[in-house]
Design an enzyme around this catalytic site. Structure first.
Site, mmCIF file in Angstrom:
data_model
loop_
_atom_site.group_PDB
_atom_site.id
_atom_site.type_symbol
_atom_site.label_atom_id
_atom_site.label_comp_id
_atom_site.label_asym_id
_atom_site.label_seq_id
_atom_site.Cartn_x
_atom_site.Cartn_y
_atom_site.Cartn_z
ATOM 1 N N ALA A 1 15.119 11.484 22.877
ATOM 2 C CA ALA A 1 13.817 11.897 22.364
ATOM 3 C C ALA A 1 13.811 13.330 21.857
ATOM 4 C CB ALA A 1 12.764 11.735 23.464
ATOM 5 N N ASN B 1 14.937 14.614 31.200
ATOM 6 C CA ASN B 1 16.110 14.160 30.445
ATOM 7 C C ASN B 1 16.238 14.885 29.112
ATOM 8 O OD1 ASN B 1 17.166 12.274 32.291
ATOM 9 N ND2 ASN B 1 15.754 10.700 31.607
ATOM 10 N N HIS C 1 7.086 18.169 22.568
ATOM 11 C CA HIS C 1 8.166 19.087 22.952
ATOM 12 C C HIS C 1 8.331 20.151 21.869
ATOM 13 C CE1 HIS C 1 9.311 16.288 26.098
ATOM 14 N NE2 HIS C 1 9.473 15.330 25.204
#
Length: 267
Positions: free
Chosen positions: A120, A188, A218
């Site tokens: 991601a 992660n 993010h």
């Protein structure tokens, strides 16, 4: 190349489906490992393949490469037999590699390899490039919807009430190593980022609860002697599991396609 898949949730099933459809040249789906026989039969029916549910050791023996798409608690049980057999392990649970030099040594001694797809996250190629020089700092700011944090063990243990938040609030800040202890199931992305760059102890992470968001956001800020850059990504959830972004299995598929590609783009 014979490909095995451990775990057939949103990520593993999407990769298995692409393999079964012949969508990855040079790669064949050779086996799966799932929680029980009923799930294995369900996956086999969906993929129209006579797949047998293998143990991790059988998967490690039968396959050249194994994709790990498991709950973090089961990571070690798969990683060790795959690497001991000198095979390739594609890791989605990147947080489980933090501080695991023993697995690096195991892979090195047996001729195995560990590959971490972008998942991601974005810009890992740029971070790997600037890391050939000197990186001054890397910070990842992860903003999550309140609903995505309220049940986290750290929030529960600290007795934090997020329901009344009216604006974005920083819940925790520190190194990736420190934050990983509090949010082991939510790092992660940051783990992969730190492993591509200056390591989990020097990579800073901030976790925010943001009532204005419906999806994770993010933001990464990098300063180095060759370039400074800021990256931001907000992933769309997969249909099978809202907690998994669509881009994550797609990054695994892209990695597998690159294994036999005549031309490869990017670091």
């Amino acid at each position: 190349m014979k490909i095995g898949i451990a775990g057939t949730g949103a990520i593993g099933l999407a990769v298995a489906r692409t393999l079964a459809e012949g969508g990855i040249p040079g790669c064949d789906l050779a086996g799966i490992s799932v929680r029980n026989a009923e799930r294995a039969a369900e996956v086999a029916r969906e993929l129209y393949l006579p797949l047998r549910n293998m143990t991790f050791y059988e998967l490690a023996d039968a396959c050249d490469l194994v994709v790990e798409a498991l709950p973090p608690a089961r990571f070690d049980s798969l990683a060790r037999p795959v690497l001991e057999n000198g095979k390739v392990l594609v890791v989605l649970s990147a947080s489980q590699l933090l501080g695991r030099e023993d697995l690096i040594d195991l892979a090195s001694g047996a001729g195995g390899r560990i590959l971490v797809p972008s998942g991601a996250m974005l810009g890992l190629d740029a971070i790997k490039a600037v890391n050939q020089g000197t990186i001054t700092s890397i910070t990842i700011e992860t903003r999550k919807p309140v609903a995505g944090l309220v049940n986290a063990p750290y929030i529960q243990k600290a007795g934090l009430d997020l329901s009344a938040l009216s604006e974005a609030t920083c819940i925790l800040a520190g190194s990736v190593t420190e934050v990983a202890r509090a949010f082991p199931a939510n790092v992660n992305v940051a783990a992969a980022l730190s492993l591509a760059g200056i390591g989990p102890d020097r990579t800073r992470m901030e976790v925010w609860a943001d009532p204005a968001l419906s999806r994770n956001l993010h933001t990464v800020r990098v300063a180095s002697d060759s370039s400074d850059f800021t990256m931001q990504i907000q992933n769309r959830p997969s249909a099978e599991n809202p907690a998994t972004g669509r881009i994550t299995p797609q990054s695994v598929i892209a990695l597998l396609k690159d294994l036999h590609a005549v031309m490869r783009i990017g670091t």
